[in-house]
Design an enzyme around this catalytic site. Structure first.
Site, PDB file in Angstrom:
ATOM      1  N   ARG A  73       4.609  29.131 -21.722  1.00 17.52           N
ATOM      2  CA  ARG A  73       5.680  29.653 -20.859  1.00 17.52           C
ATOM      3  C   ARG A  73       5.830  31.161 -21.058  1.00 17.52           C
ATOM      4  O   ARG A  73       5.967  31.916 -20.091  1.00 17.52           O
ATOM      5  CB  ARG A  73       6.985  28.920 -21.168  1.00 17.52           C
ATOM      6  CG  ARG A  73       8.182  29.320 -20.321  1.00 17.52           C
ATOM      7  CD  ARG A  73       9.303  28.308 -20.553  1.00 17.52           C
ATOM      8  NE  ARG A  73      10.610  28.798 -20.189  1.00 17.52           N
ATOM      9  CZ  ARG A  73      11.134  28.707 -18.973  1.00 17.52           C
ATOM     10  NH1 ARG A  73      10.424  28.169 -18.001  1.00 17.52           N
ATOM     11  NH2 ARG A  73      12.351  29.156 -18.715  1.00 17.52           N
ATOM     12  N   TYR A  85      11.037  39.766 -21.789  1.00 15.00           N
ATOM     13  CA  TYR A  85       9.601  39.837 -21.527  1.00 15.00           C
ATOM     14  C   TYR A  85       9.174  41.247 -21.148  1.00 15.00           C
ATOM     15  O   TYR A  85       8.018  41.619 -21.340  1.00 15.00           O
ATOM     16  CB  TYR A  85       9.212  38.858 -20.409  1.00 15.00           C
ATOM     17  CG  TYR A  85       9.424  37.423 -20.799  1.00 15.00           C
ATOM     18  CD1 TYR A  85       8.521  36.771 -21.634  1.00 15.00           C
ATOM     19  CD2 TYR A  85      10.525  36.717 -20.355  1.00 15.00           C
ATOM     20  CE1 TYR A  85       8.720  35.454 -22.007  1.00 15.00           C
ATOM     21  CE2 TYR A  85      10.736  35.390 -20.720  1.00 15.00           C
ATOM     22  CZ  TYR A  85       9.822  34.768 -21.546  1.00 15.00           C
ATOM     23  OH  TYR A  85      10.018  33.480 -21.921  1.00 15.00           O
ATOM     24  N   LYS A 107      17.500  23.336 -16.938  1.00 18.24           N
ATOM     25  CA  LYS A 107      18.748  23.240 -17.687  1.00 18.24           C
ATOM     26  C   LYS A 107      19.943  23.321 -16.745  1.00 18.24           C
ATOM     27  O   LYS A 107      19.914  24.019 -15.741  1.00 18.24           O
ATOM     28  CB  LYS A 107      18.826  24.376 -18.715  1.00 18.24           C
ATOM     29  CG  LYS A 107      17.788  24.270 -19.823  1.00 18.24           C
ATOM     30  CD  LYS A 107      17.938  25.412 -20.810  1.00 18.24           C
ATOM     31  CE  LYS A 107      16.949  25.293 -21.949  1.00 18.24           C
ATOM     32  NZ  LYS A 107      17.077  26.417 -22.912  1.00 18.24           N
ATOM     33  N   ARG A 117       9.141  24.470 -18.623  1.00 17.28           N
ATOM     34  CA  ARG A 117       9.485  24.017 -19.965  1.00 17.28           C
ATOM     35  C   ARG A 117       8.813  22.665 -20.186  1.00 17.28           C
ATOM     36  O   ARG A 117       8.542  21.932 -19.244  1.00 17.28           O
ATOM     37  CB  ARG A 117      11.001  23.876 -20.125  1.00 17.28           C
ATOM     38  CG  ARG A 117      11.787  25.158 -19.895  1.00 17.28           C
ATOM     39  CD  ARG A 117      13.276  24.889 -19.997  1.00 17.28           C
ATOM     40  NE  ARG A 117      14.065  26.109 -19.800  1.00 17.28           N
ATOM     41  CZ  ARG A 117      14.553  26.513 -18.633  1.00 17.28           C
ATOM     42  NH1 ARG A 117      14.315  25.802 -17.533  1.00 17.28           N
ATOM     43  NH2 ARG A 117      15.263  27.626 -18.544  1.00 17.28           N
ATOM     44  N   HIS A 176      15.775  30.963 -15.164  1.00 16.63           N
ATOM     45  CA  HIS A 176      16.808  31.568 -15.995  1.00 16.63           C
ATOM     46  C   HIS A 176      18.064  31.819 -15.169  1.00 16.63           C
ATOM     47  O   HIS A 176      17.978  32.324 -14.050  1.00 16.63           O
ATOM     48  CB  HIS A 176      16.330  32.905 -16.581  1.00 16.63           C
ATOM     49  CG  HIS A 176      15.318  32.751 -17.661  1.00 16.63           C
ATOM     50  ND1 HIS A 176      14.469  33.772 -18.046  1.00 16.63           N
ATOM     51  CD2 HIS A 176      15.008  31.694 -18.465  1.00 16.63           C
ATOM     52  CE1 HIS A 176      13.692  33.352 -19.016  1.00 16.63           C
ATOM     53  NE2 HIS A 176      13.998  32.103 -19.289  1.00 16.63           N
ATOM     54  N   HIS A 207       6.032  26.363 -25.606  1.00 20.47           N
ATOM     55  CA  HIS A 207       6.741  27.557 -25.157  1.00 20.47           C
ATOM     56  C   HIS A 207       5.815  28.774 -25.135  1.00 20.47           C
ATOM     57  O   HIS A 207       6.087  29.746 -24.416  1.00 20.47           O
ATOM     58  CB  HIS A 207       7.950  27.807 -26.055  1.00 20.47           C
ATOM     59  CG  HIS A 207       9.217  28.014 -25.278  1.00 20.47           C
ATOM     60  ND1 HIS A 207       9.698  27.104 -24.366  1.00 20.47           N
ATOM     61  CD2 HIS A 207      10.090  29.054 -25.254  1.00 20.47           C
ATOM     62  CE1 HIS A 207      10.818  27.562 -23.827  1.00 20.47           C
ATOM     63  NE2 HIS A 207      11.064  28.748 -24.339  1.00 20.47           N
TER      64      HIS A 207
END
Length: 232
Positions: free
Chosen positions: A179, A211, A100, A76, A202, A176
């Site tokens: 990514r 994806y 995150k 990110r 994730h 993004h």
């Protein structure tokens, strides 16, 4: 309609709300936009060569290193600008990314990214750092401070413009986008979705599975053009 029924019930115009158990339709999943590999290569190359010399070389080396880093790790933008020099292991070709929720993951960088980051660290970062007050951040701005998200976005936007890729509108290239391209190209190359989940950081594989929808479309495209009976 549900709002109208709630209003009617609240105002005493109706004795019950018949829409209470009606659920709205699920909106279609928005597929991530991924660039074809040749567009990614063109984008990276327009940022500047890893052998850049001369007055503008430090920033050119930084820009190439940043974009190679983003595509080579799937980071990110916040993870890229937040990376510290000590998080890098150029010999092993890995970087520690802080994502995150405080989650930390070790990600391979890939040969091209390692080469570009090495060139930047050796030939550009020391000069940029001398103009600042000292920061552990890998990527620096022209004043020697840590590069911001906005600064990184501007670098990508300039590179996209030079590469002839869209910089405005819904198809505009963004951090993004790299990514998304990273994840899609891994899956197209046969990577397991669980591995891609770990690489992207994730928490749930459900997030990564969007994806796979992209790659199914790619499979259909290949099938339609390659199978002799596909259009029958």
């Amino acid at each position: 309609m549900r709002g109208l029924h709630r209003f009617a019930l609240r105002e005493g115009l109706a004795g019950a709300d018949p829409s209470r158990d009606v659920r709205p339709p699920t909106p279609p999943r928005r597929l991530p936009r991924a660039l074809p590999v040749h567009d990614v290569v063109r984008l990276l190359e327009t940022a500047g060569p890893v052998t850049a010399t001369g007055e503008g070389a430090p920033l050119a080396l930084r820009d190439r290193a940043l974009l190679e880093f983003l595509y080579g790790t799937g980071a990110r933008i916040s993870e890229a600008v937040g990376a510290a020099v000590d998080d890098l292991d150029a010999d092993e070709g890995t970087v520690l990314l802080r994502g995150k929720g405080g989650r930390v993951r070790l990600v391979p960088m890939g040969g091209y990214a390692v080469e570009a980051v090495r060139a930047y660290l050796v030939r550009a970062r020391p000069g940029l750092a001398s103009a600042g007050r000292g920061t552990p951040a890998v990527f620096l701005n022209a004043r020697g401070g840590a590069l911001t998200r906005q600064g990184a976005w501007a670098i990508l936007r300039r590179a996209a413009g030079r590469a002839g890729l869209p910089v405005d509108g819904p198809a505009a290239v963004s951090p993004h986008t790299l990514r998304h391209s990273y994840a899609t190209h891994l899956l197209d190359g046969g990577a397991d979705v669980r591995v891609v989940q770990e690489l992207l950081g994730h928490a749930s594989v459900t997030t990564t599975q969007v994806y796979t929808l992209v790659t199914v479309e790619r499979l259909r495209e290949v099938y339609a053009t390659a199978h002799p009976r596909a259009r029958g």
